[in-house]
Scaffold this motif. Structure first.
Motif, short mmCIF file in Angstrom:
data_model
loop_
_atom_site.label_atom_id
_atom_site.label_comp_id
_atom_site.label_asym_id
_atom_site.label_seq_id
_atom_site.Cartn_x
_atom_site.Cartn_y
_atom_site.Cartn_z
N GLY A 1 0.85 -1.36 0.00
CA GLY A 1 -0.23 -0.06 0.12
C GLY A 1 0.92 1.22 -0.06
N VAL A 2 2.24 1.26 0.23
CA VAL A 2 3.17 2.26 0.02
C VAL A 2 2.99 3.15 1.38
CG1 VAL A 2 4.28 3.67 -1.39
CG2 VAL A 2 3.20 1.84 -2.34
N ALA A 3 1.74 3.76 1.50
CA ALA A 3 1.49 4.98 2.45
C ALA A 3 1.71 4.15 3.80
CB ALA A 3 0.18 5.55 2.22
N TRP A 4 2.37 5.13 4.66
CA TRP A 4 2.62 4.61 6.09
C TRP A 4 2.63 5.79 7.24
CZ3 TRP A 4 6.65 6.57 8.85
CH2 TRP A 4 7.58 7.39 8.15
N SER A 5 3.05 6.75 6.76
CA SER A 5 3.21 8.18 7.79
C SER A 5 1.85 8.52 8.36
CB SER A 5 3.59 9.30 6.83
OG SER A 5 3.56 10.32 7.85
N PRO A 6 1.77 8.61 9.84
CA PRO A 6 0.78 8.81 10.49
C PRO A 6 -0.10 10.29 10.15
CG PRO A 6 2.78 9.10 12.03
CD PRO A 6 3.03 8.36 10.69
N ASN A 7 1.07 11.20 9.89
CA ASN A 7 0.43 12.48 9.47
C ASN A 7 -0.18 12.68 8.25
OD1 ASN A 7 0.92 13.64 12.21
ND2 ASN A 7 3.10 13.93 11.44
N THR A 8 0.34 11.89 7.16
CA THR A 8 -0.02 12.07 5.84
C THR A 8 -1.44 11.26 5.93
OG1 THR A 8 1.32 10.45 5.12
CG2 THR A 8 2.11 12.67 4.73
N TRP A 9 -1.48 10.21 6.70
CA TRP A 9 -2.63 9.36 6.76
C TRP A 9 -3.90 10.21 7.01
CZ3 TRP A 9 -4.88 5.36 4.53
CH2 TRP A 9 -4.35 4.18 4.22
N ARG A 10 -3.72 11.11 7.97
CA ARG A 10 -4.79 12.04 8.39
C ARG A 10 -5.44 12.61 7.28
NH1 ARG A 10 -2.24 15.21 13.48
NH2 ARG A 10 -1.84 13.50 14.77
N ILE A 11 -4.56 12.96 6.21
CA ILE A 11 -5.23 13.83 5.12
C ILE A 11 -5.56 12.82 3.85
CG2 ILE A 11 -4.55 15.42 3.25
CD1 ILE A 11 -5.03 16.60 6.30
N ARG A 12 -5.01 11.72 3.79
CA ARG A 12 -5.44 10.71 3.04
C ARG A 12 -7.00 10.41 3.33
NH1 ARG A 12 -3.16 8.00 -0.82
NH2 ARG A 12 -1.07 8.77 -0.04
N TYR A 13 -7.05 10.10 4.71
CA TYR A 13 -8.48 9.94 5.11
C TYR A 13 -9.50 10.90 4.84
CZ TYR A 13 -7.46 5.72 7.83
OH TYR A 13 -7.25 4.47 8.18
N ALA A 14 -8.87 12.25 4.98
CA ALA A 14 -9.88 13.50 4.74
C ALA A 14 -10.10 13.49 3.37
CB ALA A 14 -8.99 14.57 5.34
N PHE A 15 -9.37 13.16 2.43
CA PHE A 15 -9.60 13.37 0.93
C PHE A 15 -10.78 12.29 0.61
CE2 PHE A 15 -5.34 15.46 -0.10
CZ PHE A 15 -5.95 16.46 -0.62
N ASN A 16 -10.39 11.31 1.03
CA ASN A 16 -11.61 10.08 0.59
C ASN A 16 -12.82 10.27 1.44
OD1 ASN A 16 -9.84 8.80 -1.15
ND2 ASN A 16 -8.69 8.03 0.70
N TYR A 17 -12.81 10.92 2.46
CA TYR A 17 -13.97 11.10 3.44
C TYR A 17 -14.79 12.17 2.64
CZ TYR A 17 -17.12 12.44 7.22
OH TYR A 17 -18.22 13.11 8.17
N LYS A 18 -14.22 13.22 2.13
CA LYS A 18 -14.85 14.45 1.54
C LYS A 18 -15.16 14.06 0.01
CE LYS A 18 -13.35 18.56 2.78
NZ LYS A 18 -14.54 18.77 3.73
N GLY A 19 -14.60 12.87 -0.53
CA GLY A 19 -14.98 12.84 -1.97
C GLY A 19 -13.94 13.70 -2.94
N LEU A 20 -13.06 14.19 -2.55
CA LEU A 20 -12.14 15.15 -3.40
C LEU A 20 -11.26 14.43 -4.18
CD1 LEU A 20 -11.52 17.91 -0.67
CD2 LEU A 20 -13.33 18.01 -2.61
N PRO A 21 -11.19 14.79 -5.55
CA PRO A 21 -10.15 14.20 -6.20
C PRO A 21 -8.78 14.48 -5.94
CG PRO A 21 -11.23 15.89 -7.61
CD PRO A 21 -12.06 15.88 -6.27
N TYR A 22 -7.93 13.75 -5.87
CA TYR A 22 -6.50 14.09 -5.52
C TYR A 22 -5.34 12.99 -6.35
CZ TYR A 22 -6.45 10.10 -2.12
OH TYR A 22 -6.56 9.10 -1.55
N LYS A 23 -4.13 13.34 -6.14
CA LYS A 23 -3.15 12.58 -6.78
C LYS A 23 -2.00 12.62 -6.00
CE LYS A 23 -0.16 12.25 -11.12
NZ LYS A 23 0.12 12.89 -12.13
N THR A 24 -1.42 11.46 -5.58
CA THR A 24 -0.41 11.36 -4.71
C THR A 24 1.06 11.41 -5.46
OG1 THR A 24 -1.59 9.77 -3.19
CG2 THR A 24 0.96 10.04 -3.15
N GLU A 25 1.90 12.51 -4.95
CA GLU A 25 3.33 12.54 -5.52
C GLU A 25 4.21 11.92 -4.39
OE1 GLU A 25 4.63 15.73 -7.80
OE2 GLU A 25 2.88 15.60 -9.02
N TRP A 26 4.78 11.00 -4.52
CA TRP A 26 5.67 10.26 -3.51
C TRP A 26 7.23 11.15 -3.25
CZ3 TRP A 26 3.04 7.19 -0.61
CH2 TRP A 26 1.88 6.38 -1.22
#
Length: 258
Positions: free
Chosen positions: A17-42
C-alpha cells in the motif's frame, strides 16, 4: 464544474500500500471522506526540503532550536493555486474551500480537535521506542539512510538500542497498553454521546489522527507481529473496529501505487 485533482505529497515505503506516515494518513482519510479528487506524488525524506523550496513555501514549523522544519503532508491545489503544509491546516483548508463536502473539523470544535491530537500524541509516547526503529525496515534506501542518521542524532543512540527488551519489555509494553486505555476511557467514560468515534457517531479529524497512527504501527510492526495483534485485541477490539470502520476511506490500491 469538475475540479482538477489536488496534488498530495506523501512519503513512500516498501510496505504493502506504500502509504505509512501517520500525519499524511490523516489527510488521505480526509480526501477520501470528503470525496475530493487528488493525486499522490511520492517524496523521499531527503527531498522534502527541496520540495518546499520548489513550491516556494515556508517551513511547516520552527523548532525550539530556531531551525526550520520541513514535513509532509503538503498539498497543492491547482484549482486555487494554494499550497498548504501541516495536516491540521490542510484539514481546515479543505473544509473552508469545499464546504459542500463532508466536514472534517465540525464547526466549533477546532480547538478541541487540536487539543485532542496533542493529548493523543502525548499518551502514545511509550510506543516511540518500538515504532521508530521498526519503520527502518519498510523505508526505501534513500529515505532509510536519512531517517536513521537524523533520528540517531536526535536520540543520541543507535535505533535498535531504543527497543525495550527482557524484563524492560513487559514494563514498557504495559505503558503502551495503558496509553491506549486512556484514549478508550476518553471515548467511553466521559459522559459523552456513545459511539465508535471520538465525537460519538460523528466522524472527525480526531478519528483520522487515531487511525493514522494505527496505520503507522500496522505498517511498521507488520500485521502478523505479536505487537500488532496485541493492539488489535485491546479494549474489546476497539482499535481494530475503528480501522475497519474507516477502511472505505483508505483510498484505492491504484492511488497508493508508486
Amino acid at each position: 464544474m469538475a475540479i482538477q485533482p489536488i496534488i498530495f505529497y506523501d512519503i513512500p515505503s516498501k510496505a504493502p500500500g506504500v502509504a505509512w506516515s501517520p500525519n499524511t494518513w490523516r489527510i488521505r482519510y480526509a480526501f477520501n471522506y470528503k470525496g475530493l479528487p487528488y493525486k499522490t506524488e511520492w517524496v523521499e525524506y531527503p527531498d522534502i526540503k527541496e520540495l518546499y523550496m520548489r513550491l516556494e513555501i515556508g517551513p511547516c514549523q520552527i523548532l525550539k532550536s530556531g531551525k526550520p522544519y520541513y514535513c509532509l503532508p503538503v498539498i497543492h491545489n491547482p484549482n486555487t493555486g494554494a499550497t498548504i503544509s501541516d495536516s491540521a491546516r490542510i484539514a481546515d483548508y479543505l473544509d473552508s474551500t469545499y464546504p459542500d463536502t463532508p466536514t472534517v473539523v465540525p464547526a466549533g470544535t477546532h480547538t478541541l480537535q487540536k487539543t485532542f491530537c496533542v493529548a493523543y500524541d502525548s499518551v502514545m509516547e511509550p510506543l516511540r521506542p518500538y515504532i521508530i526503529p521498526a519503520i527502518t525496515t519498510i523505508l526505501r534506501p534513500t529515505s532509510e539512510e536519512y531517517y536513521v542518521r537524523m533520528r540517531e542524532a536526535s536520540f543520541g543512540k543507535k535505533l535498535p538500542d531504543l527497543v525495550p527488551n527482557g524484563d524492560g519489555h513487559a514494563v514498557a509494553w504495559m505503558a503502551v497498553q495503558d496509553g491506549f486505555g486512556k484514549i478508550d476511557k476518553w471515548m467511553t467514560e466521559s459522559g459523552g454521546v456513545p459511539g465508535p468515534f471520538v465525537m460519538g457517531e460523528v466522524l472527525s479529524f480526531a478519528d483520522f489522527a487515531i487511525a493514522g497512527k494505527l496505520q503507522w504501527y500496522k505498517k511498521g510492526f507488520g500485521e502478523n507481529s505479536d505487537l500488532w495483534k496485541d493492539v488489535m485485541a485491546w479494549h474489546g477490539g476497539r482499535w481494530a473496529k475503528l480501522l475497519d470502520d474507516l477502511n472505505r476511506f483508505e483510498g484505492s490500491s491504484e492511488e497508493m501505487r508508486d
